[in-house]
Design a protein around this motif. Structure first.
Motif, PDB file in Angstrom:
ATOM      1  N   VAL A  35       0.837  -1.077   0.099  1.00  0.00           N
ATOM      2  CA  VAL A  35       0.018  -0.037  -0.123  1.00  0.00           C
ATOM      3  C   VAL A  35       1.025   1.104   0.157  1.00  0.00           C
ATOM      4  O   VAL A  35       0.484   2.096  -0.807  1.00  0.00           O
ATOM      5  CB  VAL A  35      -0.912  -0.039   1.088  1.00  0.00           C
ATOM      6  CG1 VAL A  35      -1.862   1.222   1.410  1.00  0.00           C
ATOM      7  CG2 VAL A  35      -1.726  -1.122   0.871  1.00  0.00           C
ATOM      8  N   GLN A  36       1.869   1.419   0.700  1.00  0.00           N
ATOM      9  CA  GLN A  36       2.849   2.237   0.909  1.00  0.00           C
ATOM     10  C   GLN A  36       4.371   1.760   0.758  1.00  0.00           C
ATOM     11  O   GLN A  36       4.709   1.202   1.565  1.00  0.00           O
ATOM     12  CB  GLN A  36       2.733   3.072   2.171  1.00  0.00           C
ATOM     13  CG  GLN A  36       1.645   3.951   2.204  1.00  0.00           C
ATOM     14  CD  GLN A  36       1.574   4.925   3.525  1.00  0.00           C
ATOM     15  OE1 GLN A  36       1.857   4.310   4.520  1.00  0.00           O
ATOM     16  NE2 GLN A  36       1.364   6.067   3.244  1.00  0.00           N
ATOM     17  N   PRO A  37       5.058   1.823  -0.247  1.00  0.00           N
ATOM     18  CA  PRO A  37       6.386   1.235  -0.433  1.00  0.00           C
ATOM     19  C   PRO A  37       7.553   1.984   0.415  1.00  0.00           C
ATOM     20  O   PRO A  37       8.785   1.203   0.439  1.00  0.00           O
ATOM     21  CB  PRO A  37       6.741   1.311  -2.065  1.00  0.00           C
ATOM     22  CG  PRO A  37       5.929   2.685  -2.203  1.00  0.00           C
ATOM     23  CD  PRO A  37       4.750   2.501  -1.626  1.00  0.00           C
ATOM     24  N   THR A  38       7.147   3.038   1.008  1.00  0.00           N
ATOM     25  CA  THR A  38       8.303   3.684   1.903  1.00  0.00           C
ATOM     26  C   THR A  38       7.620   4.033   3.312  1.00  0.00           C
ATOM     27  O   THR A  38       6.544   4.217   3.542  1.00  0.00           O
ATOM     28  CB  THR A  38       8.579   5.070   1.308  1.00  0.00           C
ATOM     29  OG1 THR A  38       9.043   4.836  -0.219  1.00  0.00           O
ATOM     30  CG2 THR A  38       9.711   5.755   1.894  1.00  0.00           C
ATOM     31  N   ILE A  39       8.581   3.744   4.197  1.00  0.00           N
ATOM     32  CA  ILE A  39       8.132   3.735   5.544  1.00  0.00           C
ATOM     33  C   ILE A  39       9.225   4.395   6.429  1.00  0.00           C
ATOM     34  O   ILE A  39      10.468   4.367   5.893  1.00  0.00           O
ATOM     35  CB  ILE A  39       7.906   2.397   6.058  1.00  0.00           C
ATOM     36  CG1 ILE A  39       7.120   2.407   7.474  1.00  0.00           C
ATOM     37  CG2 ILE A  39       9.306   1.586   6.258  1.00  0.00           C
ATOM     38  CD1 ILE A  39       6.550   1.364   7.758  1.00  0.00           C
ATOM     39  N   ARG A  45       6.283   0.019  13.313  1.00  0.00           N
ATOM     40  CA  ARG A  45       5.989   0.787  12.078  1.00  0.00           C
ATOM     41  C   ARG A  45       4.866  -0.285  11.483  1.00  0.00           C
ATOM     42  O   ARG A  45       5.066  -1.479  11.796  1.00  0.00           O
ATOM     43  CB  ARG A  45       6.919   0.894  11.038  1.00  0.00           C
ATOM     44  CG  ARG A  45       8.299   1.940  11.703  1.00  0.00           C
ATOM     45  CD  ARG A  45       7.461   3.362  11.913  1.00  0.00           C
ATOM     46  NE  ARG A  45       8.500   4.238  12.420  1.00  0.00           N
ATOM     47  CZ  ARG A  45       8.263   5.318  13.112  1.00  0.00           C
ATOM     48  NH1 ARG A  45       7.008   5.350  13.586  1.00  0.00           N
ATOM     49  NH2 ARG A  45       9.283   6.137  13.446  1.00  0.00           N
ATOM     50  N   THR A  48       1.205  -2.375   5.277  1.00  0.00           N
ATOM     51  CA  THR A  48       0.055  -2.670   5.013  1.00  0.00           C
ATOM     52  C   THR A  48       0.141  -3.281   3.455  1.00  0.00           C
ATOM     53  O   THR A  48       0.864  -2.483   2.478  1.00  0.00           O
ATOM     54  CB  THR A  48      -1.072  -1.722   4.880  1.00  0.00           C
ATOM     55  OG1 THR A  48      -1.151  -1.204   6.355  1.00  0.00           O
ATOM     56  CG2 THR A  48      -2.391  -2.242   4.439  1.00  0.00           C
ATOM     57  N   THR A  94      -6.939  -6.444   2.452  1.00  0.00           N
ATOM     58  CA  THR A  94      -5.814  -5.702   3.383  1.00  0.00           C
ATOM     59  C   THR A  94      -5.411  -6.608   4.389  1.00  0.00           C
ATOM     60  O   THR A  94      -5.994  -7.057   5.242  1.00  0.00           O
ATOM     61  CB  THR A  94      -5.821  -4.180   3.616  1.00  0.00           C
ATOM     62  OG1 THR A  94      -6.813  -4.078   4.814  1.00  0.00           O
ATOM     63  CG2 THR A  94      -6.238  -3.505   2.597  1.00  0.00           C
ATOM     64  N   ARG A  96      -2.252  -6.510   7.518  1.00  0.00           N
ATOM     65  CA  ARG A  96      -1.203  -5.347   8.103  1.00  0.00           C
ATOM     66  C   ARG A  96      -0.250  -6.139   8.785  1.00  0.00           C
ATOM     67  O   ARG A  96      -0.657  -7.075   9.770  1.00  0.00           O
ATOM     68  CB  ARG A  96      -2.046  -4.224   8.856  1.00  0.00           C
ATOM     69  CG  ARG A  96      -2.782  -3.394   7.944  1.00  0.00           C
ATOM     70  CD  ARG A  96      -3.508  -2.356   8.643  1.00  0.00           C
ATOM     71  NE  ARG A  96      -3.875  -2.597   9.952  1.00  0.00           N
ATOM     72  CZ  ARG A  96      -3.564  -1.863  11.218  1.00  0.00           C
ATOM     73  NH1 ARG A  96      -3.426  -0.474  10.756  1.00  0.00           N
ATOM     74  NH2 ARG A  96      -4.034  -1.926  12.435  1.00  0.00           N
ATOM     75  N   VAL A 128      10.076  -3.008   0.808  1.00  0.00           N
ATOM     76  CA  VAL A 128       9.769  -1.783   1.486  1.00  0.00           C
ATOM     77  C   VAL A 128      11.125  -0.887   1.626  1.00  0.00           C
ATOM     78  O   VAL A 128      12.232  -1.580   2.074  1.00  0.00           O
ATOM     79  CB  VAL A 128       9.256  -2.100   2.779  1.00  0.00           C
ATOM     80  CG1 VAL A 128       8.828  -0.824   3.621  1.00  0.00           C
ATOM     81  CG2 VAL A 128       8.061  -3.105   2.525  1.00  0.00           C
TER      82      VAL A 128
END
Length: 132
Positions: A35-39, A45, A48, A94, A96, A128
């Motif tokens: 869902v988000q490739p950067t964290i 943390r 997802t 989804t 997580r 990620v």
């Protein structure tokens, strides 16, 4: 064997091969997507992912995820492993996970899952990127 029996046997074998091939191909129609490739780096943390059917674009709920791993293999440090804790998804399809991204770099999320009604296993490796 008569020609008719031989033809029936060949047809049955062909149908069996087609059905077996299509069952194996169907599981390949599913994939996990970040869902988000950067964290941000740090403890606790949330990562997802969405499980989708690539042919329809629909999210697939209720998969059974049985294999998870998060390591820094993309940066040549596969021995740098961190624990993943599954969390409930926020919407159908989804999945997580809570993890400690202790250092900046590329982390590989490896997942294995069973999709209800399908034969085989969905396996994906997603990257990620953790940033400070």
């Amino acid at each position: 064997m008569t020609t008719t029996k031989l033809a029936r046997t060949a047809l049955a074998a062909l149908i069996g091969a087609v059905l077996t091939g299509s069952a194996q191909a169907e599981i390949k129609n599913y994939e996990f997507q970040l869902v988000q490739p950067t964290i941000k780096t740090g403890a606790e943390r949330i990562v997802t992912v969405r499980l989708v059917d690539k042919t329809s674009g629909k999210a697939i709920p209720d998969a059974v995820i049985f294999a998870t791993r998060l390591d820094m293999a993309p940066d040549g440090m596969q021995e740098m492993v961190t624990k993943l804790t599954p969390l409930p998804g926020t919407e159908p399809g989804t999945y997580r996970f809570k993890a400690n991204f202790s250092m900046a770099g590329r982390w590989q999320l490896s997942l294995g899952a069973k999709v209800q009604g399908e034969t085989g296993t969905v396996e994906n490796k997603l990257v990620v990127t953790a940033e400070k």
